[in-house]
Scaffold this motif. Structure first.
Motif, PDB file in Angstrom:
ATOM      1  N   SER A 100       0.813  -1.210   0.000  1.00 50.18           N
ATOM      2  CA  SER A 100       0.000   0.000   0.000  1.00 50.18           C
ATOM      3  C   SER A 100       0.852   1.267   0.000  1.00 50.18           C
ATOM      4  CB  SER A 100      -0.950   0.009   1.206  1.00 50.18           C
ATOM      5  OG  SER A 100      -0.212   0.090   2.401  1.00 50.18           O
ATOM      6  N   ASP A 101       2.138   1.129   0.283  1.00 47.22           N
ATOM      7  CA  ASP A 101       3.012   2.301   0.290  1.00 47.22           C
ATOM      8  C   ASP A 101       3.778   2.388  -1.028  1.00 47.22           C
ATOM      9  OD1 ASP A 101       4.288   4.584   1.021  1.00 47.22           O
ATOM     10  OD2 ASP A 101       5.046   3.799   2.913  1.00 47.22           O
ATOM     11  N   LEU A 102       3.018   2.519  -2.098  1.00 46.13           N
ATOM     12  CA  LEU A 102       3.578   2.565  -3.444  1.00 46.13           C
ATOM     13  C   LEU A 102       4.567   3.713  -3.617  1.00 46.13           C
ATOM     14  CD1 LEU A 102       3.518   1.478  -6.343  1.00 46.13           C
ATOM     15  CD2 LEU A 102       1.646   3.067  -6.780  1.00 46.13           C
ATOM     16  N   LEU A 103       4.275   4.866  -3.050  1.00 44.14           N
ATOM     17  CA  LEU A 103       5.131   6.039  -3.227  1.00 44.14           C
ATOM     18  C   LEU A 103       6.546   5.780  -2.717  1.00 44.14           C
ATOM     19  CD1 LEU A 103       5.404   8.936  -4.177  1.00 44.14           C
ATOM     20  CD2 LEU A 103       4.605   9.674  -1.921  1.00 44.14           C
ATOM     21  N   ILE A 104       6.695   5.155  -1.556  1.00 45.91           N
ATOM     22  CA  ILE A 104       8.038   4.905  -1.015  1.00 45.91           C
ATOM     23  C   ILE A 104       8.804   3.935  -1.910  1.00 45.91           C
ATOM     24  CG2 ILE A 104       7.446   3.033   0.577  1.00 45.91           C
ATOM     25  CD1 ILE A 104       9.864   5.813   1.451  1.00 45.91           C
ATOM     26  N   LEU A 105       8.107   2.944  -2.478  1.00 43.65           N
ATOM     27  CA  LEU A 105       8.773   2.001  -3.377  1.00 43.65           C
ATOM     28  C   LEU A 105       9.193   2.687  -4.674  1.00 43.65           C
ATOM     29  CD1 LEU A 105       6.554  -1.166  -2.862  1.00 43.65           C
ATOM     30  CD2 LEU A 105       8.780  -0.656  -1.845  1.00 43.65           C
ATOM     31  N   GLN A 106       8.371   3.599  -5.165  1.00 46.86           N
ATOM     32  CA  GLN A 106       8.736   4.354  -6.369  1.00 46.86           C
ATOM     33  C   GLN A 106       9.924   5.274  -6.089  1.00 46.86           C
ATOM     34  OE1 GLN A 106       4.978   6.109  -7.467  1.00 46.86           O
ATOM     35  NE2 GLN A 106       4.610   4.518  -8.978  1.00 46.86           N
ATOM     36  N   LYS A 107       9.937   5.904  -4.923  1.00 46.08           N
ATOM     37  CA  LYS A 107      11.075   6.753  -4.554  1.00 46.08           C
ATOM     38  C   LYS A 107      12.353   5.927  -4.462  1.00 46.08           C
ATOM     39  CE  LYS A 107       8.624  10.381  -2.057  1.00 46.08           C
ATOM     40  NZ  LYS A 107       8.424  11.036  -0.751  1.00 46.08           N
ATOM     41  N   LEU A 108      12.224   4.711  -3.920  1.00 42.40           N
ATOM     42  CA  LEU A 108      13.385   3.835  -3.799  1.00 42.40           C
ATOM     43  C   LEU A 108      13.902   3.426  -5.178  1.00 42.40           C
ATOM     44  CD1 LEU A 108      15.240   2.493  -1.803  1.00 42.40           C
ATOM     45  CD2 LEU A 108      13.635   0.597  -1.650  1.00 42.40           C
ATOM     46  N   ASP A 109      13.002   3.104  -6.096  1.00 39.27           N
ATOM     47  CA  ASP A 109      13.403   2.811  -7.476  1.00 39.27           C
ATOM     48  C   ASP A 109      14.166   3.982  -8.075  1.00 39.27           C
ATOM     49  OD1 ASP A 109      10.835   0.757  -9.109  1.00 39.27           O
ATOM     50  OD2 ASP A 109      12.684   0.221  -8.092  1.00 39.27           O
ATOM     51  N   LEU A 110      13.589   5.167  -7.956  1.00 35.40           N
ATOM     52  CA  LEU A 110      14.215   6.357  -8.516  1.00 35.40           C
ATOM     53  C   LEU A 110      15.586   6.608  -7.881  1.00 35.40           C
ATOM     54  CD1 LEU A 110      14.033   8.721 -10.453  1.00 35.40           C
ATOM     55  CD2 LEU A 110      12.791   9.992  -8.686  1.00 35.40           C
ATOM     56  N   ALA A 111      15.698   6.439  -6.572  1.00 34.78           N
ATOM     57  CA  ALA A 111      16.978   6.648  -5.890  1.00 34.78           C
ATOM     58  C   ALA A 111      18.030   5.640  -6.356  1.00 34.78           C
ATOM     59  CB  ALA A 111      16.786   6.554  -4.376  1.00 34.78           C
ATOM     60  N   GLN A 112      17.622   4.381  -6.528  1.00 34.50           N
ATOM     61  CA  GLN A 112      18.572   3.373  -7.021  1.00 34.50           C
ATOM     62  C   GLN A 112      19.096   3.732  -8.408  1.00 34.50           C
ATOM     63  OE1 GLN A 112      18.257  -1.051  -5.884  1.00 34.50           O
ATOM     64  NE2 GLN A 112      16.195  -0.459  -6.502  1.00 34.50           N
ATOM     65  N   PHE A 113      18.193   4.125  -9.298  1.00 38.38           N
ATOM     66  CA  PHE A 113      18.621   4.469 -10.648  1.00 38.38           C
ATOM     67  C   PHE A 113      19.424   5.763 -10.677  1.00 38.38           C
ATOM     68  CE2 PHE A 113      15.299   1.397 -11.740  1.00 38.38           C
ATOM     69  CZ  PHE A 113      16.045   0.569 -12.567  1.00 38.38           C
ATOM     70  N   THR A 114      19.123   6.682  -9.790  1.00 34.60           N
ATOM     71  CA  THR A 114      19.920   7.908  -9.681  1.00 34.60           C
ATOM     72  C   THR A 114      21.337   7.571  -9.238  1.00 34.60           C
ATOM     73  OG1 THR A 114      17.954   9.222  -9.182  1.00 34.60           O
ATOM     74  CG2 THR A 114      20.084  10.175  -8.579  1.00 34.60           C
ATOM     75  N   LEU A 115      21.458   6.737  -8.203  1.00 35.96           N
ATOM     76  CA  LEU A 115      22.782   6.344  -7.720  1.00 35.96           C
ATOM     77  C   LEU A 115      23.543   5.562  -8.794  1.00 35.96           C
ATOM     78  CD1 LEU A 115      24.793   6.420  -5.427  1.00 35.96           C
ATOM     79  CD2 LEU A 115      23.691   4.394  -4.456  1.00 35.96           C
TER      80      LEU A 115
END
Length: 147
Positions: A100-115
């Protein structure tokens, strides 16, 4: 098999994870941040290989930590340090959150790809675990096209 490989092949690596000794992390994530996941004692046996960023949490959702990695990479490239030329980058970030916490998982995806984009060079290979933004049981994700 693992012992044989580690005795015959020398690996050079750097790693990032949530810092299990950081008080802020312990308060937010509990005392077993890495716990059973460090089955090969990588943190224990190679403590100097871990990069925890600007605030020592290792949390890549903190943009100051991503900026710290960018600055570090730039400094090491200018110094021509081969330790920061990566053949492979892997990402297995995860948090103990429910779907249900889709936003945090999307932020984590974005952070991984940024790094990944910060640390990779031409010809760097990568394997990254990604959280799909479409989860049937999460209403908000039914209309997600990208993030």
């Amino acid at each position: 098999m693992y012992e044989y490989l580690t005795n015959s092949i020398k690996y050079s690596f750097l790693a990032n994870s949530l810092n299990p000794h950081n008080e802020k992390n312990i308060k937010e994530f509990g005392t077993d941040i890495i716990g059973k996941n460090d089955e090969f004692n990588m943190m224990k046996n190679y403590p100097k290989q871990w990069l925890f960023g600007e605030d020592d949490t290792g949390n890549i959702l903190n943009t100051d930590n991503l900026r710290w990695f960018m600055k570090l990479k730039k400094e090491k490239i200018e110094a021509n340090d081969p330790k920061y030329k990566f053949d492979i980058i892997t990402g297995d970030a995860g948090l103990n959150v429910d779907d249900s916490d889709l936003l945090i998982l999307q932020k984590l995806d974005l952070a991984q790809f940024t790094l990944l984009n910060i640390m990779a060079d031409t010809n760097t290979n990568c394997v990254i675990k990604s959280f799909l933004p479409f989860l049937r049981k999460v209403e908000e994700s039914n209309n997600v096209s990208s993030f």
